[in-house]
Design a protein around this motif. Structure first.
Motif, PDB file in Angstrom:
ATOM      1  N   LEU A 266       0.831  -1.195   0.000  1.00 44.29           N
ATOM      2  CA  LEU A 266       0.000   0.000   0.000  1.00 44.29           C
ATOM      3  C   LEU A 266       0.870   1.251   0.000  1.00 44.29           C
ATOM      4  N   LEU A 267       0.742   2.058  -1.039  1.00 48.45           N
ATOM      5  CA  LEU A 267       1.548   3.266  -1.181  1.00 48.45           C
ATOM      6  C   LEU A 267       0.759   4.476  -0.690  1.00 48.45           C
ATOM      7  N   LEU A 268       1.228   5.057   0.405  1.00 46.13           N
ATOM      8  CA  LEU A 268       0.563   6.199   1.022  1.00 46.13           C
ATOM      9  C   LEU A 268       1.471   7.419   0.867  1.00 46.13           C
ATOM     10  N   ASN A 269       1.373   8.065  -0.284  1.00 47.89           N
ATOM     11  CA  ASN A 269       2.285   9.156  -0.636  1.00 47.89           C
ATOM     12  C   ASN A 269       3.730   8.662  -0.587  1.00 47.89           C
ATOM     13  N   GLU A 270       3.940   7.515  -1.240  1.00 45.99           N
ATOM     14  CA  GLU A 270       5.231   6.845  -1.216  1.00 45.99           C
ATOM     15  C   GLU A 270       5.620   6.417  -2.628  1.00 45.99           C
ATOM     16  N   ASN A 271       6.789   5.826  -2.734  1.00 45.89           N
ATOM     17  CA  ASN A 271       7.237   5.301  -4.020  1.00 45.89           C
ATOM     18  C   ASN A 271       8.029   4.019  -3.819  1.00 45.89           C
ATOM     19  N   ARG A 272       8.091   3.267  -4.902  1.00 45.86           N
ATOM     20  CA  ARG A 272       8.911   2.058  -4.955  1.00 45.86           C
ATOM     21  C   ARG A 272       9.624   2.050  -6.313  1.00 45.86           C
ATOM     22  N   PHE A 273      10.712   1.286  -6.394  1.00 44.54           N
ATOM     23  CA  PHE A 273      11.417   1.147  -7.660  1.00 44.54           C
ATOM     24  C   PHE A 273      11.355  -0.303  -8.125  1.00 44.54           C
TER      25      PHE A 273
END
Length: 409
Positions: A266-273
């Protein structure tokens, strides 16, 4: 009792009297009385669901209420079409009668009789939207469509040429009532065998416990590089009458936990690569940022932390209004934004290459499908589930598959 409610009841009765008399005048006595029974029953059920049945402390979108709304909307469409068609035909016959009187001053004014063929034709036309709505309630809402797109980008990293993304949005599991049909939809998602699975918000209608009967199914969703999610406006519980702010906050935390337990990141104002062969693309997810009165807690700047301006970027943002009002003009250049929210109003007409229409276009500039602006794309998913009206007519539940391609020089 409010005056508007009294006016509504009076109009409802007057329309029913007109339709009843019209049907009886057509020699359809049994049908006329059957119509009255159905009309009174549908209105009575609607009133009982909203004014008599306990709503459970604010569960305004319960399944019985949704069906009460659905049946009422279906019959209302029949009434509207019946009035327009029959009153319009009456007006035409009046005009014809008047024209004959003018052309022959010695003749008596007479309105031509309505032909039996015309009567049956008008009645059949009036019944079409009613039948369509019933179809949408019992079959259309499970008429899952896989819509595939291929998007080209100049700066797509070579390692991601041909990379596939499946997007699902607006599940609204609190509306579901058929596990076998939903299971079929979940299997269809998995059959796409995409590299990445992205869910763009509105897992529930109001409460986290709506997931009780569905977590096992959604947990089976999978993709090679994982599955990610963001929150939609309904996930925050804003449309439910909570006993306290603490209870509302606890519900949101419960929902977040459940989504993670089902395997979603769950992305809550986040990022992943996502990395391949030493190259990467950035996946960003914001909390809901909606136009008008919808909750605005999405923070694009926070989601961009540690993302480089020249990274290839995919943004998950539930409401497409965010794209047009904030994302397009952001200096970071978001290559692809994935949204949902509109449902395409669950009603419309779509014939690929010919017509694409829904009342949703009067509310949202970008309401379904792929749009482009300044070399940036958005896909607005039509939604997997349904809300309020327990069906879909013409705007079918959608599973989107997007293939990223490197644009040749």
């Amino acid at each position: 009792m409010r005056l508007s409610f009294i006016v509504f009841i009076v109009l409802y009765v007057l329309i029913d009297v007109y339709i009843f008399r019209s049907l009886k005048g057509m020699g359809r006595g049994l049908l006329s009385y059957g119509y009255l029974v159905v009309s009174v029953g549908i209105l009575g059920n609607l009133l009982i669901q909203f004014f008599v049945v306990d709503d459970g402390g604010g569960r305004v979108l319960s399944i019985p209420r949704s069906y009460a709304i659905g049946f009422f909307m279906s019959l209302l469409l029949f009434k509207v079409f019946f009035l327009v068609l029959f009153l319009g035909e009456n007006l035409i016959r009046l005009i014809i009668g008047g024209a004959k009187k003018v052309s022959d001053s010695g003749a008596d004014f007479a309105v031509p009789e309505r032909r039996k063929f015309v009567k049956n034709l008008l009645l059949g036309l009036a019944a079409v939207p009613f039948a369509s709505m019933l179809y949408g309630m019992y079959r259309g809402k499970y008429n899952y469509k896989v819509l595939s797109y291929e998007l080209e980008f100049d700066d797509l990293p070579d390692a991601f040429d041909g990379y596939t993304i499946t997007q699902v949005s607006d599940i609204h599991c609190g509306s579901f009532d058929n596990k076998e049909k939903i299971s079929y939809g979940i299997d269809l998602i998995n059959k796409q065998q995409s590299d990445l699975l992205l869910f763009t918000g509105d897992m529930v209608n109001n409460r986290a416990d709506e997931l009780d009967n569905w977590m096992d199914l959604f947990a089976t969703l999978s993709a090679k590089d994982g599955k990610y999610a963001v929150l939609g406006n309904h996930d925050y519980g804003d449309y439910y009458e909570w006993n306290s702010d603490e209870e509302k906050k606890a519900n949101l935390e419960d929902l977040k936990k459940r989504e993670r337990d089902m395997g979603f990141d769950l992305l809550l104002n986040e990022n992943r690569f996502i990395e391949r062969d030493g190259q990467r693309l950035a996946l960003l997810g914001v909390e809901n940022w909606g136009g008008g009165h919808f909750i605005k807690v999405g923070d694009l700047d926070k989601a961009k932390e540690n993302v480089k301006p020249d990274d290839f970027k995919i943004l998950m943002s539930h409401d497409p209004t965010h794209w047009e009002e904030k994302v397009i003009d952001d200096p970071y250049h978001f290559h692809l934004t994935l949204s949902g929210h509109t449902h395409g109003m669950q009603f419309g007409i779509e014939i690929p290459g010919w017509i694409k229409w829904s009342p949703s276009k009067w509310r949202y500039k970008h309401w379904a499908g792929i749009y482009e602006s300044d070399r940036q794309f958005i896909n607005v998913n039509r939604g997997f589930g349904y809300l309020a009206f327990p069906g879909r007519v013409g705007i079918w539940p959608e599973i989107t598959v997007i293939k990223l391609k490197k644009k040749l020089a």
